[in-house]
Design an enzyme around this catalytic site. Structure first.
Site, PDB file in Angstrom:
ATOM      1  N   PRO A  12      81.923 132.789  -5.603  1.00 27.53           N
ATOM      2  CA  PRO A  12      82.892 132.552  -4.527  1.00 27.53           C
ATOM      3  C   PRO A  12      83.997 133.597  -4.436  1.00 27.53           C
ATOM      4  O   PRO A  12      84.722 133.628  -3.455  1.00 27.53           O
ATOM      5  CB  PRO A  12      83.474 131.195  -4.906  1.00 27.53           C
ATOM      6  N   ASP A  35      79.640 142.598   1.017  1.00 26.18           N
ATOM      7  CA  ASP A  35      80.099 141.737   2.104  1.00 26.18           C
ATOM      8  C   ASP A  35      81.601 141.549   2.006  1.00 26.18           C
ATOM      9  O   ASP A  35      82.180 141.662   0.922  1.00 26.18           O
ATOM     10  CB  ASP A  35      79.430 140.351   1.997  1.00 26.18           C
ATOM     11  N   LYS A  57      80.195 140.906   7.548  1.00 23.95           N
ATOM     12  CA  LYS A  57      80.405 140.335   8.878  1.00 23.95           C
ATOM     13  C   LYS A  57      81.422 139.198   8.726  1.00 23.95           C
ATOM     14  O   LYS A  57      81.298 138.387   7.829  1.00 23.95           O
ATOM     15  CB  LYS A  57      79.097 139.760   9.432  1.00 23.95           C
ATOM     16  N   GLY A  89      78.762 134.261  -2.844  1.00 22.09           N
ATOM     17  CA  GLY A  89      78.081 133.063  -3.340  1.00 22.09           C
ATOM     18  C   GLY A  89      76.718 133.419  -3.887  1.00 22.09           C
ATOM     19  O   GLY A  89      76.570 134.292  -4.752  1.00 22.09           O
ATOM     20  N   ASP A  90      75.690 132.763  -3.360  1.00 26.75           N
ATOM     21  CA  ASP A  90      74.302 133.114  -3.663  1.00 26.75           C
ATOM     22  C   ASP A  90      73.704 133.713  -2.392  1.00 26.75           C
ATOM     23  O   ASP A  90      73.827 133.126  -1.310  1.00 26.75           O
ATOM     24  CB  ASP A  90      73.508 131.871  -4.077  1.00 26.75           C
ATOM     25  N   MET A 172      80.685 127.705   7.657  1.00 28.41           N
ATOM     26  CA  MET A 172      81.048 128.390   8.907  1.00 28.41           C
ATOM     27  C   MET A 172      81.266 127.372  10.023  1.00 28.41           C
ATOM     28  O   MET A 172      80.844 127.589  11.162  1.00 28.41           O
ATOM     29  CB  MET A 172      79.937 129.390   9.311  1.00 28.41           C
TER      30      MET A 172
HETATM   31  C1  LIG Z   1      77.602 133.895   5.438  1.00 27.74           C
HETATM   32  S1  LIG Z   1      78.010 132.434   4.586  1.00 27.74           S
HETATM   33  C2  LIG Z   1      77.698 132.914   2.934  1.00 27.74           C
HETATM   34  C3  LIG Z   1      77.546 131.755   1.966  1.00 27.74           C
HETATM   35  C4  LIG Z   1      77.289 132.227   0.548  1.00 27.74           C
HETATM   36  N1  LIG Z   1      76.036 132.908   0.452  1.00 27.74           N
HETATM   37  C5  LIG Z   1      77.363 131.121  -0.501  1.00 27.74           C
HETATM   38  O1  LIG Z   1      76.420 130.935  -1.277  1.00 27.74           O
HETATM   39  O2  LIG Z   1      78.401 130.452  -0.567  1.00 27.74           O
HETATM   40  C6  LIG Z   1      79.772 132.508   4.704  1.00 27.74           C
HETATM   41  C7  LIG Z   1      80.395 131.127   4.691  1.00 27.74           C
HETATM   42  O3  LIG Z   1      80.282 130.590   3.383  1.00 27.74           O
HETATM   43  C8  LIG Z   1      81.431 129.826   3.083  1.00 27.74           C
HETATM   44  N2  LIG Z   1      82.140 130.481   1.970  1.00 27.74           N
HETATM   45  C9  LIG Z   1      81.713 131.560   1.276  1.00 27.74           C
HETATM   46  N3  LIG Z   1      82.572 131.851   0.288  1.00 27.74           N
HETATM   47  C10 LIG Z   1      83.566 130.927   0.360  1.00 27.74           C
HETATM   48  C11 LIG Z   1      84.747 130.683  -0.385  1.00 27.74           C
HETATM   49  N4  LIG Z   1      85.094 131.457  -1.420  1.00 27.74           N
HETATM   50  N5  LIG Z   1      85.538 129.636  -0.043  1.00 27.74           N
HETATM   51  C12 LIG Z   1      85.191 128.824   0.985  1.00 27.74           C
HETATM   52  N6  LIG Z   1      84.092 129.010   1.740  1.00 27.74           N
HETATM   53  C13 LIG Z   1      83.289 130.049   1.428  1.00 27.74           C
HETATM   54  C14 LIG Z   1      82.268 129.790   4.372  1.00 27.74           C
HETATM   55  O4  LIG Z   1      81.813 128.700   5.148  1.00 27.74           O
HETATM   56  C15 LIG Z   1      81.888 131.101   4.995  1.00 27.74           C
HETATM   57  O5  LIG Z   1      82.152 131.099   6.384  1.00 27.74           O
END
Ligand SMILES: C[S@@+](CC[C@H](N)C(=O)[O-])C[C@H]1O[C@@H](n2cnc3c(N)ncnc32)[C@H](O)[C@@H]1O
Length: 242
Positions: A12, A35, A57, A89-90, A172
């Site tokens: 995160p 990213d 993005k 994240g993943d 999102m």
């Molecule tokens: C393109 S997705 C990527 C998700 C990522 N691959 C994951 O495993 O968490 C991006 C969205 O993931 C969520 N997100 C990712 N990192 C975050 C964080 N540190 N805190 C809160 N939401 C997060 C939000 O909803 C953000 O708009």
């Protein structure tokens, strides 16, 4: 000699939530394509002299197109050396991983995938709540609240999303949640269902706000703020806010 690409899940945002394998690849990389949500202090672990290339993005901002990212990745890998593709994240969870893997496969370039901690798991840990609960939360569902145009996807399974025995996590989804909440309530989800907004998890700006589905929809209809966020709802356990 062609290069080698390591897709790394960055977790995160907290560098302590990187895996040892991700850290090893980051320290040895010649180029790091990262990213927006996988930037910050994590990049401090990249080798001095490595090329650091932002390809992220973000909703509502000018961003590189996916085709451009795919091409850049292939070009870097063709130059040889170790390439890291750092994803929030993943990479396999709403991370456009498949398109990039396809581009590498079509170019005949080798790669590995190193998983990371998905943001919902980090958010649940930060809030002190389990995602599953014996008897009351038998199912967890991860759902996107935005399609590629940024709108609520028109083909969401609203019956599944209104299931009161599931813990649902919307990615999102801040902008579209008021409309989604209205549809869920029309499908029988009680407006007082517990909900939580988890913003900027694993960063110094982290903010966890407990509410209800109706309360959170009203809040987000007024102001969605600028932080990346997840929306949780369902039979959520008591936990800690911050
Ligand atoms: C393109 S997705 C990527 C998700 C990522 N691959 C994951 O495993 O968490 C991006 C969205 O993931 C969520 N997100 C990712 N990192 C975050 C964080 N540190 N805190 C809160 N939401 C997060 C939000 O909803 C953000 O708009």
């Amino acid at each position: 000699m062609s290069g080698f690409v390591s897709f790394l899940g960055a977790g995160p945002g907290d560098p302590e939530l990187l895996t040892l394998k991700a850290l090893d690849r980051l320290k040895r990389a010649d180029a790091v394509l990262f990213d927006d949500l996988a930037s910050g202090p994590i990049l401090g672990h990249a080798r001095a002299g490595a090329d650091l290339v932002a390809v992220g993005k973000r909703a509502g901002r000018p961003s590189p197109k996916q085709d451009h990212v795919n091409r850049l990745l292939v070009d870097y890998a063709r130059q040889g050396g170790r390439v890291v593709r750092l994803k929030a994240g993943d990479g396999g969870v709403f991370g456009r991983l498949e398109e990039e893997l396809t581009a590498l496969r079509e170019a005949g370039l080798p790669f590995e995938i190193v998983p990371g901690i998905p943001s919902p798991l980090a958010a649940a840990a930060a809030a002190g709540i389990p995602l599953t609960r014996r008897l009351t939360a038998r199912r967890v569902q991860f759902v996107t609240g935005a399609d590629t145009s940024g709108q609520l996807p028109p083909d969401l399974n609203l019956s599944a999303l209104a299931d009161p025995t599931a813990c649902t996590v919307i990615f999102m989804g801040k902008r579209s949640f008021p409309a989604l909440a209205e549809a869920l309530i029309a499908h029988g989800l009680p407006p007082a269902t517990p909900a939580m907004l988890a913003e900027a998890v694993g960063t110094p700006e982290q903010c966890l706000t407990r509410s209800t589905v109706a309360g959170l929809a009203a809040q987000l209809a007024q102001d969605i703020g600028t932080k990346p966020a997840l929306i949780f709802y369902g039979p959520l356990a008591e936990g800690s806010d911050d």
